[in-house]
Design a protein around this motif. Sequence first.
Motif, PDB file in Angstrom:
ATOM      1  N   MET A  47       0.161 143.255  64.856  1.00 16.10           N
ATOM      2  CA  MET A  47       0.804 142.713  63.659  1.00 16.10           C
ATOM      3  C   MET A  47       0.811 143.772  62.549  1.00 16.10           C
ATOM      4  N   GLU A  48      -0.296 144.465  62.381  1.00 18.79           N
ATOM      5  CA  GLU A  48      -0.374 145.497  61.346  1.00 18.79           C
ATOM      6  C   GLU A  48       0.575 146.660  61.641  1.00 18.79           C
ATOM      7  N   VAL A  49       0.652 147.074  62.911  1.00 15.71           N
ATOM      8  CA  VAL A  49       1.569 148.157  63.285  1.00 15.71           C
ATOM      9  C   VAL A  49       3.016 147.724  63.051  1.00 15.71           C
ATOM     10  N   ALA A  50       3.352 146.502  63.451  1.00 17.29           N
ATOM     11  CA  ALA A  50       4.718 146.001  63.267  1.00 17.29           C
ATOM     12  C   ALA A  50       5.058 145.893  61.787  1.00 17.29           C
ATOM     13  N   MET A  51       4.134 145.403  60.982  1.00 16.92           N
ATOM     14  CA  MET A  51       4.376 145.266  59.552  1.00 16.92           C
ATOM     15  C   MET A  51       4.579 146.634  58.902  1.00 16.92           C
ATOM     16  N   LYS A  52       3.804 147.623  59.313  1.00 20.32           N
ATOM     17  CA  LYS A  52       3.947 148.974  58.766  1.00 20.32           C
ATOM     18  C   LYS A  52       5.302 149.557  59.153  1.00 20.32           C
ATOM     19  N   THR A  53       5.698 149.380  60.403  1.00 20.02           N
ATOM     20  CA  THR A  53       6.998 149.889  60.860  1.00 20.02           C
ATOM     21  C   THR A  53       8.132 149.240  60.083  1.00 20.02           C
ATOM     22  N   ILE A  54       8.065 147.932  59.904  1.00 21.66           N
ATOM     23  CA  ILE A  54       9.100 147.201  59.179  1.00 21.66           C
ATOM     24  C   ILE A  54       9.181 147.689  57.733  1.00 21.66           C
ATOM     25  N   ASN A  55       8.033 147.842  57.102  1.00 22.62           N
ATOM     26  CA  ASN A  55       8.024 148.334  55.717  1.00 22.62           C
ATOM     27  C   ASN A  55       8.564 149.753  55.631  1.00 22.62           C
ATOM     28  N   ASP A  56       8.188 150.617  56.571  1.00 19.45           N
ATOM     29  CA  ASP A  56       8.668 152.006  56.568  1.00 19.45           C
ATOM     30  C   ASP A  56      10.183 152.085  56.769  1.00 19.45           C
ATOM     31  N   LEU A  57      10.752 151.091  57.457  1.00 15.76           N
ATOM     32  CA  LEU A  57      12.190 151.064  57.687  1.00 15.76           C
ATOM     33  C   LEU A  57      12.961 150.482  56.504  1.00 15.76           C
ATOM     34  N   GLY A  58      12.260 149.981  55.506  1.00 20.70           N
ATOM     35  CA  GLY A  58      12.922 149.407  54.337  1.00 20.70           C
ATOM     36  C   GLY A  58      13.430 147.997  54.558  1.00 20.70           C
ATOM     37  N   ILE A  59      12.825 147.282  55.501  1.00 19.95           N
ATOM     38  CA  ILE A  59      13.205 145.899  55.783  1.00 19.95           C
ATOM     39  C   ILE A  59      12.197 144.987  55.092  1.00 19.95           C
ATOM     40  N   VAL A  60      12.692 143.936  54.447  1.00 24.41           N
ATOM     41  CA  VAL A  60      11.811 142.968  53.796  1.00 24.41           C
ATOM     42  C   VAL A  60      11.131 142.139  54.877  1.00 24.41           C
ATOM     43  N   LEU A  61       9.826 141.970  54.742  1.00 23.76           N
ATOM     44  CA  LEU A  61       9.031 141.236  55.723  1.00 23.76           C
ATOM     45  C   LEU A  61       8.793 139.815  55.223  1.00 23.76           C
ATOM     46  N   TYR A  62       9.118 138.851  56.041  1.00 24.24           N
ATOM     47  CA  TYR A  62       8.918 137.440  55.730  1.00 24.24           C
ATOM     48  C   TYR A  62       7.931 136.917  56.764  1.00 24.24           C
ATOM     49  N   GLU A  63       6.663 136.868  56.401  1.00 23.73           N
ATOM     50  CA  GLU A  63       5.628 136.482  57.363  1.00 23.73           C
ATOM     51  C   GLU A  63       5.634 134.979  57.546  1.00 23.73           C
ATOM     52  N   TRP A  64       5.964 134.570  58.769  1.00 25.79           N
ATOM     53  CA  TRP A  64       6.079 133.153  59.090  1.00 25.79           C
ATOM     54  C   TRP A  64       4.739 132.633  59.574  1.00 25.79           C
ATOM     55  N   GLN A  65       4.360 131.483  59.054  1.00 23.93           N
ATOM     56  CA  GLN A  65       3.144 130.821  59.504  1.00 23.93           C
ATOM     57  C   GLN A  65       3.523 129.434  59.959  1.00 23.93           C
TER      58      GLN A  65
END
Length: 178
Positions: free
Chosen positions: A153-171
């Motif tokens: 999850m942390e690796v995916a979140m970092k990749t998404i942020n580095d790509l300039g994509i807004v992250l919407y964490e679903w719970q």
Amino acid sequence: MRPTSFLLPLALLPLLTGCRSIPDASSAPNATAEQRAQFNDIRQQLDEIPPPSKTRYMAVKTLTSWENPYLTIQGQMVTLHVTIADANPSQFGNGGLLRPVGARRQDLNVRTSDLAAALNAVPTTAWPYGRVIAVEEAHDIPAAAKPEVRRNMEVAMKTINDLGIVLYEWQEGGASLR
């Protein structure tokens, strides 16, 4: 040039068969100049997707009605869920028996190291809310696998942020913006 919707499975085929991956080269200390350039190219291509429309995606209450790509993080991989835009602009029969939404949905399992390339292969038309992606952890994770899922999850979140994509964490009860 962005791949069209019918080429999505073909574009992701090398990712699923184990070709050379493109690591998160934006900050990796041992990344080569070529890897950094590839990552920057991916980011520039993803910048062609318009900025997110917060009023549209904040109104979504369930992942089944989420239209943008979303990720399910698991222990060994990430599942990228993509709903390809309907090619027929008519509203007649939309979502019905002849044009089901499920037929346009694709679930692709990718390695976290290949996430940037996989997101780049998603057609621009599959991002109706703009450059925002929902992310959720897999359900019913065994206790022993939770640390590995959290690392992914942390690796995916970092990749998404580095790509300039807004992250919407679903719970499970809804979502939270990151």
